[in-house]
Design a protein around this motif. Sequence first.
Motif, short mmCIF file in Angstrom:
data_model
loop_
_atom_site.label_atom_id
_atom_site.label_comp_id
_atom_site.label_asym_id
_atom_site.label_seq_id
_atom_site.Cartn_x
_atom_site.Cartn_y
_atom_site.Cartn_z
N ALA A 112 -49.42 -122.43 -170.10
CA ALA A 112 -48.05 -122.78 -170.45
C ALA A 112 -47.06 -121.88 -169.71
O ALA A 112 -46.02 -122.36 -169.22
N ALA A 113 -47.37 -120.59 -169.61
CA ALA A 113 -46.48 -119.67 -168.92
C ALA A 113 -46.35 -120.06 -167.45
O ALA A 113 -45.26 -119.97 -166.86
N ARG A 114 -47.44 -120.47 -166.84
CA ARG A 114 -47.41 -120.85 -165.43
C ARG A 114 -46.48 -122.04 -165.20
O ARG A 114 -45.69 -122.06 -164.25
N VAL A 115 -46.54 -123.02 -166.10
CA VAL A 115 -45.68 -124.20 -165.97
C VAL A 115 -44.21 -123.80 -166.12
O VAL A 115 -43.35 -124.20 -165.33
N VAL A 116 -43.91 -122.99 -167.13
CA VAL A 116 -42.53 -122.57 -167.36
C VAL A 116 -42.02 -121.74 -166.19
O VAL A 116 -40.89 -121.88 -165.74
N ARG A 117 -42.88 -120.88 -165.68
CA ARG A 117 -42.50 -120.04 -164.54
C ARG A 117 -42.12 -120.90 -163.32
O ARG A 117 -41.18 -120.58 -162.59
N HIS A 118 -42.86 -121.99 -163.11
CA HIS A 118 -42.54 -122.90 -162.01
C HIS A 118 -41.13 -123.47 -162.15
O HIS A 118 -40.47 -123.76 -161.15
N LEU A 119 -40.69 -123.65 -163.40
CA LEU A 119 -39.40 -124.29 -163.66
C LEU A 119 -38.23 -123.32 -163.71
O LEU A 119 -37.09 -123.73 -163.83
N MET A 120 -38.52 -122.03 -163.64
CA MET A 120 -37.45 -121.03 -163.62
C MET A 120 -37.01 -120.81 -162.18
O MET A 120 -37.83 -120.80 -161.26
N PRO A 121 -35.72 -120.64 -161.94
CA PRO A 121 -35.25 -120.41 -160.56
C PRO A 121 -35.79 -119.10 -160.01
O PRO A 121 -35.88 -118.10 -160.74
N PRO A 122 -36.16 -119.05 -158.73
CA PRO A 122 -36.62 -117.79 -158.15
C PRO A 122 -35.49 -116.76 -158.11
O PRO A 122 -34.32 -117.12 -157.98
N PHE A 123 -35.83 -115.50 -158.25
CA PHE A 123 -34.86 -114.39 -158.25
C PHE A 123 -33.81 -114.58 -159.35
O PHE A 123 -32.65 -114.19 -159.20
N GLY A 124 -34.21 -115.18 -160.48
CA GLY A 124 -33.26 -115.58 -161.51
C GLY A 124 -32.81 -114.47 -162.44
O GLY A 124 -31.78 -114.61 -163.11
N VAL A 125 -33.57 -113.40 -162.55
CA VAL A 125 -33.18 -112.30 -163.44
C VAL A 125 -32.53 -111.21 -162.60
O VAL A 125 -33.20 -110.56 -161.79
N PRO A 126 -31.22 -110.97 -162.75
CA PRO A 126 -30.52 -109.99 -161.90
C PRO A 126 -31.10 -108.59 -162.03
O PRO A 126 -31.55 -108.18 -163.11
N ALA A 127 -31.06 -107.85 -160.95
CA ALA A 127 -31.59 -106.49 -160.94
C ALA A 127 -30.91 -105.58 -161.98
O ALA A 127 -31.60 -104.77 -162.63
N PRO A 128 -29.58 -105.65 -162.19
CA PRO A 128 -28.97 -104.82 -163.25
C PRO A 128 -29.53 -105.15 -164.64
O PRO A 128 -29.67 -104.25 -165.48
N THR A 129 -29.82 -106.43 -164.88
CA THR A 129 -30.41 -106.82 -166.17
C THR A 129 -31.78 -106.17 -166.33
O THR A 129 -32.12 -105.66 -167.41
N VAL A 130 -32.57 -106.19 -165.28
CA VAL A 130 -33.90 -105.58 -165.33
C VAL A 130 -33.79 -104.10 -165.68
O VAL A 130 -34.52 -103.58 -166.54
N LEU A 131 -32.87 -103.40 -165.05
CA LEU A 131 -32.70 -101.97 -165.34
C LEU A 131 -32.31 -101.73 -166.79
O LEU A 131 -32.83 -100.81 -167.45
N ALA A 132 -31.39 -102.54 -167.30
CA ALA A 132 -30.93 -102.36 -168.68
C ALA A 132 -32.06 -102.59 -169.67
O ALA A 132 -32.23 -101.82 -170.64
N VAL A 133 -32.85 -103.63 -169.45
CA VAL A 133 -33.94 -103.94 -170.38
C VAL A 133 -35.05 -102.90 -170.27
O VAL A 133 -35.62 -102.47 -171.29
N GLU A 134 -35.37 -102.48 -169.06
CA GLU A 134 -36.38 -101.43 -168.90
C GLU A 134 -35.98 -100.16 -169.65
O GLU A 134 -36.80 -99.54 -170.34
N LEU A 135 -34.73 -99.78 -169.54
CA LEU A 135 -34.24 -98.58 -170.22
C LEU A 135 -34.36 -98.75 -171.73
O LEU A 135 -34.78 -97.83 -172.44
N ALA A 136 -33.98 -99.92 -172.23
CA ALA A 136 -34.08 -100.17 -173.67
C ALA A 136 -35.53 -100.08 -174.15
O ALA A 136 -35.82 -99.50 -175.20
#
Length: 362
Positions: free
Chosen positions: A229-253
């Motif tokens: 199921a994850a593989r199918v959903v991943r196919h449907l998500m736009p590439p590079f869709g999660v901005p780098a600043p978002t990644v930093l904020a979530v990692e820190l949290a």
Amino acid sequence: MKAIKPHLLALPDYPYTARQALIKLDQNESPYGLPPELKAELAARLEALPLNRYPEMHAERLVERIADFEGWPASGVVVGPGSNTLIAALVTAALRVLDVQPSFVHYKHVADLLGTPYRAVPLEEGFKLPVEGLLAALEEAETPGVFFLPNPHTPTGAFFVPERVQVLCEAAARHDWLMVLDEAYYQFAPSDLKRQALGQPHLAVLRTFSKAWGLAGARAGYLLASDEAARVVRHLMPPFGVPAPTVLAVELALEHPGYVTEAVEKVRRERERVYLELKAHPSWTVYPSHTNFLLVRTPDAAAAFEGLLKRGILVRRQDHIPGLEGAIRVTIGTPVENDAFLQAAFELAKEEKEGEGAASED
């Protein structure tokens, strides 16, 4: 507009209109957010971030962090810029959608956009889970699809006990449905069903960083599902869709989850205080909640909304949703914000009573 699919032209807008107010209690955001020391750390990390470079294709590094945090295989984790995008991907993949009514409006909104067959089973009296009706819907459908169940439930705040939800999980498996447990508010509830979903290909769990984590502005949500199921959903998500600043904020949290526990406890205490005080309101009915908001039934949602707004308090009208006539939804804020809301609510009750008295004299 002949180039556009005809059904899209007639669809209503997403049911939200931004309004300005001193006290914002309309979108179920955390009143606390990142602690100051973590904000300072995030600023330092952002300063070193090369914004001229694309982020990772599917936030692979963050996927690994979430997998470690949740105790879930990384191959079954999908991250998106908000859980709404993951819902859209799931509906895109689905042959049909099953829901309850009332519910989170985005399930139906996306189904309507995509032309996906949609069915909703009304909640029972007292916002109870309609197990028998949902069992029938799962069995009677021409084809299986995706069954969304928010728990704790939005927009009512109800919590469906695991034993009753488990009956539906088993039925979903028998009839080849993918059941998605939307646990956006799980931190505020007595329990969750993540462990039951682990290793079950017919079950998936949606979670978000927008509520208890206090990162609504960062826009990040994730799906815990089977590898397939994850593989199918991943196919449907736009590439590079999660901005780098978002990644930093979530990692820190994720490195400092203790602040979430403290914030959740504050919100729970305030939720119960506001609930108990509102029970004394002469014309409003407040419902128990296992989320960070309260659903309140009023004689006139428009009048309640405007009356509160005039006093600088913004809440969310819910009276456009079938079964929630007269209802407004109030996010739990800071103690000061909650005090202001309560004062305004009882001022409106006094004005209403005075208005009734003047009308009777006439």
